[in-house]
Design a protein around this motif. Structure first.
Motif, PDB file in Angstrom:
ATOM      1  N   PRO A 206     -31.211  -1.232  31.186  1.00 26.52           N
ATOM      2  CA  PRO A 206     -32.207  -2.271  31.503  1.00 26.52           C
ATOM      3  C   PRO A 206     -32.395  -3.293  30.381  1.00 26.52           C
ATOM      4  O   PRO A 206     -32.199  -2.997  29.197  1.00 26.52           O
ATOM      5  N   VAL A 207     -32.789  -4.477  30.787  1.00 29.81           N
ATOM      6  CA  VAL A 207     -33.201  -5.523  29.861  1.00 29.81           C
ATOM      7  C   VAL A 207     -34.537  -6.060  30.370  1.00 29.81           C
ATOM      8  O   VAL A 207     -34.614  -6.606  31.474  1.00 29.81           O
ATOM      9  N   PHE A 208     -35.574  -5.887  29.582  1.00 31.62           N
ATOM     10  CA  PHE A 208     -36.912  -6.340  29.952  1.00 31.62           C
ATOM     11  C   PHE A 208     -37.259  -7.508  29.032  1.00 31.62           C
ATOM     12  O   PHE A 208     -37.301  -7.358  27.802  1.00 31.62           O
ATOM     13  N   PHE A 209     -37.496  -8.687  29.606  1.00 31.34           N
ATOM     14  CA  PHE A 209     -37.696  -9.866  28.776  1.00 31.34           C
ATOM     15  C   PHE A 209     -38.899 -10.690  29.249  1.00 31.34           C
ATOM     16  O   PHE A 209     -39.417 -10.503  30.360  1.00 31.34           O
ATOM     17  N   TYR A 210     -39.290 -11.597  28.380  1.00 34.90           N
ATOM     18  CA  TYR A 210     -40.490 -12.406  28.603  1.00 34.90           C
ATOM     19  C   TYR A 210     -40.213 -13.829  28.116  1.00 34.90           C
ATOM     20  O   TYR A 210     -39.700 -14.043  27.009  1.00 34.90           O
ATOM     21  N   ILE A 211     -40.556 -14.826  28.961  1.00 37.85           N
ATOM     22  CA  ILE A 211     -40.382 -16.230  28.596  1.00 37.85           C
ATOM     23  C   ILE A 211     -41.708 -16.775  28.078  1.00 37.85           C
ATOM     24  O   ILE A 211     -42.726 -16.729  28.780  1.00 37.85           O
ATOM     25  N   ASP A 212     -41.701 -17.273  26.872  1.00 30.71           N
ATOM     26  CA  ASP A 212     -42.917 -17.807  26.249  1.00 30.71           C
ATOM     27  C   ASP A 212     -43.446 -19.006  27.053  1.00 30.71           C
ATOM     28  O   ASP A 212     -42.681 -19.921  27.386  1.00 30.71           O
ATOM     29  N   PRO A 213     -44.751 -19.023  27.361  1.00 30.44           N
ATOM     30  CA  PRO A 213     -45.320 -20.165  28.103  1.00 30.44           C
ATOM     31  C   PRO A 213     -45.147 -21.501  27.376  1.00 30.44           C
ATOM     32  O   PRO A 213     -45.146 -22.563  28.008  1.00 30.44           O
ATOM     33  N   GLU A 214     -45.008 -21.463  26.062  1.00 30.24           N
ATOM     34  CA  GLU A 214     -44.844 -22.690  25.295  1.00 30.24           C
ATOM     35  C   GLU A 214     -43.531 -23.402  25.616  1.00 30.24           C
ATOM     36  O   GLU A 214     -43.348 -24.572  25.245  1.00 30.24           O
ATOM     37  N   PHE A 215     -42.639 -22.694  26.283  1.00 29.58           N
ATOM     38  CA  PHE A 215     -41.394 -23.315  26.737  1.00 29.58           C
ATOM     39  C   PHE A 215     -41.690 -24.549  27.579  1.00 29.58           C
ATOM     40  O   PHE A 215     -40.995 -25.570  27.471  1.00 29.58           O
ATOM     41  N   GLU A 216     -42.728 -24.452  28.410  1.00 32.64           N
ATOM     42  CA  GLU A 216     -43.031 -25.529  29.367  1.00 32.64           C
ATOM     43  C   GLU A 216     -43.589 -26.776  28.688  1.00 32.64           C
ATOM     44  O   GLU A 216     -43.384 -27.905  29.169  1.00 32.64           O
ATOM     45  N   THR A 217     -44.269 -26.617  27.570  1.00 30.76           N
ATOM     46  CA  THR A 217     -44.909 -27.758  26.920  1.00 30.76           C
ATOM     47  C   THR A 217     -44.084 -28.341  25.771  1.00 30.76           C
ATOM     48  O   THR A 217     -44.493 -29.343  25.173  1.00 30.76           O
ATOM     49  N   ASP A 218     -42.961 -27.736  25.460  1.00 31.59           N
ATOM     50  CA  ASP A 218     -42.117 -28.225  24.366  1.00 31.59           C
ATOM     51  C   ASP A 218     -41.249 -29.376  24.872  1.00 31.59           C
ATOM     52  O   ASP A 218     -40.428 -29.198  25.781  1.00 31.59           O
ATOM     53  N   PRO A 219     -41.380 -30.595  24.299  1.00 33.90           N
ATOM     54  CA  PRO A 219     -40.558 -31.728  24.754  1.00 33.90           C
ATOM     55  C   PRO A 219     -39.060 -31.476  24.608  1.00 33.90           C
ATOM     56  O   PRO A 219     -38.260 -32.031  25.366  1.00 33.90           O
ATOM     57  N   LYS A 220     -38.675 -30.634  23.652  1.00 32.48           N
ATOM     58  CA  LYS A 220     -37.251 -30.343  23.456  1.00 32.48           C
ATOM     59  C   LYS A 220     -36.660 -29.546  24.611  1.00 32.48           C
ATOM     60  O   LYS A 220     -35.436 -29.507  24.776  1.00 32.48           O
TER      61      LYS A 220
END
Length: 239
Positions: A206-220
């Protein structure tokens, strides 16, 4: 009177008329000179050839020493590659290894308290490879999953030993694009851990992962809608 003058004149001129004896100079006979010249050239050529042979032998030994050193270094590097890669990733954040003071659990708790919400959807794709000489079949169980920043997801990879002997393997990973890797947090992963499979044995990892919410607000991150998680398995040589 005239007779006496002629006599005195004769006496003065007589020494100049006597043939002079010249010092004898010895020159090498043509045959002896050629022989001497040939002997000198032969000796010089022999010395030059010996010096050249010694130089080539010394150069060959030096080259052989360099090659042996390179071979030993390559063997050592092959054994050290995986742990060094792991330490490098942990130190620099390369390949998606998280380099943060805040743990993933703390991050999730903080965003939950703040009531952070996101709407952007990201496609996470999975890739699997094996190194040369690794007799395993290694594939992702699913090709992709769709998640939003702030969400966690679970995926699986499958490995099968197709050889007639037990094989131990270890995997490395990377996340692409690299600029998105800082927002990709692995909560549970099989990377850098040795896995031993018996002949014909198959396991799901298994691979259990999490996407940081700050991804959405980063202009890059504008325009980055796909993230690829790749694993490569290497054979661990018996010690």
């Amino acid at each position: 009177m005239a007779v006496r003058q002629l006599a005195r004149l004769h006496q003065r001129l007589s020494p100049s008329l006597i043939p002079r004896q010249h010092a004898t100079r010895h020159a090498w006979p043509p045959a002896a000179g050629a022989a001497f010249l040939f002997h000198g050239l032969a000796s010089s050529a022999s010395s030059s050839a010996a010096a050249a042979a010694a130089g080539r032998e010394k150069s060959s030994r030096r080259t052989l020493g360099y090659l042996l050193g390179v071979a030993v270094a390559m063997v050592g590097a092959s054994y050290a590659a995986v742990p060094l890669y792991r330490r490098f990733c942990q130190a620099t954040g390369y390949g998606g290894t998280v380099q943060r003071r805040e743990s993933v659990e703390e991050k999730i708790s903080r965003h939950a308290r703040d009531g952070t919400t996101t709407s952007r959807e990201i496609i996470v794709q999975f890739n699997a490879d094996v190194a040369d000489g690794m007799p395993w079949k290694f594939i992702p169980t699913q090709r992709e999953v769709r998640v939003k920043p702030g969400e966690s997801a679970l995926a699986f990879y499958t490995a099968e030993n197709r050889s007639s002997a037990p094989i131990t393997g270890v995997s490395t990973y990377n996340v692409a694009p690299m600029k998105a890797a800082i927002y990709f947090n692995k909560i549970q992963c099989f990377c850098f851990e040795e896995q031993t499979l018996l002949p014909g044995e198959q396991i799901d990892m298994p691979v259990f992962f999490y996407i940081d919410p700050e991804f959405e607000t980063d202009p890059k991150m504008e325009g980055v809608n796909n993230i690829v998680l790749s694993y490569t398995f290497f054979k661990v040589n018996d010690s």
